[in-house]
Scaffold this motif. Structure first.
Motif, PDB file in Angstrom:
ATOM      1  N   LEU A  14       0.810  -1.218   0.000  1.00 35.72           N
ATOM      2  CA  LEU A  14       0.000   0.000   0.000  1.00 35.72           C
ATOM      3  C   LEU A  14       0.839   1.262   0.000  1.00 35.72           C
ATOM      4  CD1 LEU A  14      -2.864  -0.884   2.530  1.00 35.72           C
ATOM      5  CD2 LEU A  14      -3.021  -0.745   0.048  1.00 35.72           C
ATOM      6  N   HIS A  55      -5.460   6.834  -4.720  1.00 34.83           N
ATOM      7  CA  HIS A  55      -4.399   6.551  -3.762  1.00 34.83           C
ATOM      8  C   HIS A  55      -4.896   6.707  -2.329  1.00 34.83           C
ATOM      9  CE1 HIS A  55      -1.232   5.987  -6.644  1.00 34.83           C
ATOM     10  NE2 HIS A  55      -1.433   7.175  -7.204  1.00 34.83           N
ATOM     11  N   ARG A  58      -6.905   3.728  -1.109  1.00 40.97           N
ATOM     12  CA  ARG A  58      -6.077   2.556  -0.828  1.00 40.97           C
ATOM     13  C   ARG A  58      -5.501   2.592   0.590  1.00 40.97           C
ATOM     14  NH1 ARG A  58      -5.921  -1.964  -3.369  1.00 40.97           N
ATOM     15  NH2 ARG A  58      -3.650  -2.143  -3.369  1.00 40.97           N
TER      16      ARG A  58
END
Length: 283
Positions: A14, A55, A58
């Motif tokens: 991640l 992003h 996530r």
């Protein structure tokens, strides 16, 4: 592969993107105050809203929490990750640094240099070689980047105290697991003569090695003994304690291993016994 290992792999994946690390850093800089989507994107400086949202999503749940009001802040995992980056754990070796202790050598009166190299600290009097010490706790390289020599000594002392205090409480600061504390005389583990205290984490295996005198700095009787002789254990750097107090350790029993450490200041002394499992009691 176990589920735990898969979870760890996914967590590291991640943060394999620079934008995601920037998001975490910006949230860390707020000091815990949440930011809205727009505020966060502006500070990270990503023009494409869709890409930024991808992003951010996530990271939410693992490293970032989203409040009911729509603001974003770091989770405990997020704070620890940013802290590890700032400490230089993953990318910074810190280099070599030398400075001098505030107190002179108790035997010859000369200056005592302190050398920080490869995350380890060594101390020794070059004149008489009567005072030497090795700090076996790993010291984060990041502390060198933001401190001058005096501040570095305070930073090192604070770090050592945190490690020791956690060890006394059987807490691993690396993974929050349980430390097993044991008295040992295995000199293959260290460069100085034993016995000494070994603190090993039952979860991650991290091991801290310390002298008995360092392990006892939080013992109430020891704190009181120093206080009665004008030495403040809270404000005196741990690496300077041998300069104000003579300590000797002797083995009382070999099976189970039991040792006694004597603290001596002027004409008075205090004996503290430590048993094989780390249990201590003053005499």
């Amino acid at each position: 592969m176990t589920q735990t290992a898969m979870d760890a792999d996914e967590a590291f994946a991640l943060v394999s993107d620079g934008t995601r690390l920037s998001i975490l850093q910006v949230l860390s800089d707020t000091g815990g105050d949440g930011l809205s989507f727009g505020e966060l994107r502006a500070r990270v400086d990503v023009a494409d809203s869709g890409q930024f949202n991808y992003h951010l999503k996530r990271l939410v749940g693992t490293f970032i929490r989203k409040s009911n009001g729509g603001t974003y802040s770091l989770t405990t995992a997020g704070n620890r990750l940013v802290g590890a980056v700032l400490r230089g754990v993953y990318h910074d070796r810190g280099g070599r640094r030398e400075f001098t202790l505030n107190a002179p050598c108790p035997d010859c009166g000369g200056s005592i240099p302190v050398i920080y190299d490869d995350e380890q600290l060594s101390i020794g009097c070059p004149e008489c070689e009567s005072f030497t010490a090795e700090i076996t706790f790993p010291l984060p390289p990041g502390m060198l980047r933001v401190r001058d020599d005096d501040e570095l000594l305070n930073g090192i002392d604070g770090w050592l105290r945190a490690q020791l205090r956690a060890a006394v409480g059987s807490l691993c600061l690396n993974c929050a697991g349980t430390l097993t504390v044991a008295l040992t005389n295995d000199t293959t583990l260290v460069d100085f003569e034993g016995p000494f205290v070994e603190c090993r984490c039952d979860r991650c295996g991290r091991t801290l090695l310390t002298s008995i005198s360092e392990f006892l700095v939080f013992e109430p009787a020891v704190v009181g003994f120093f206080h009665d002789h004008g030495v403040d254990l809270v404000r005196t750097p741990l690496i300077e304690l041998p300069l104000v107090c003579d300590t000797t350790t002797t083995i009382v029993e070999t099976d189970p291993l039991t040792a006694r450490t004597r603290f001596a200041i002027a004409d008075e002394q205090l004996d503290v016994t430590i048993e094989a499992d780390g249990t201590t009691h003053a005499e």
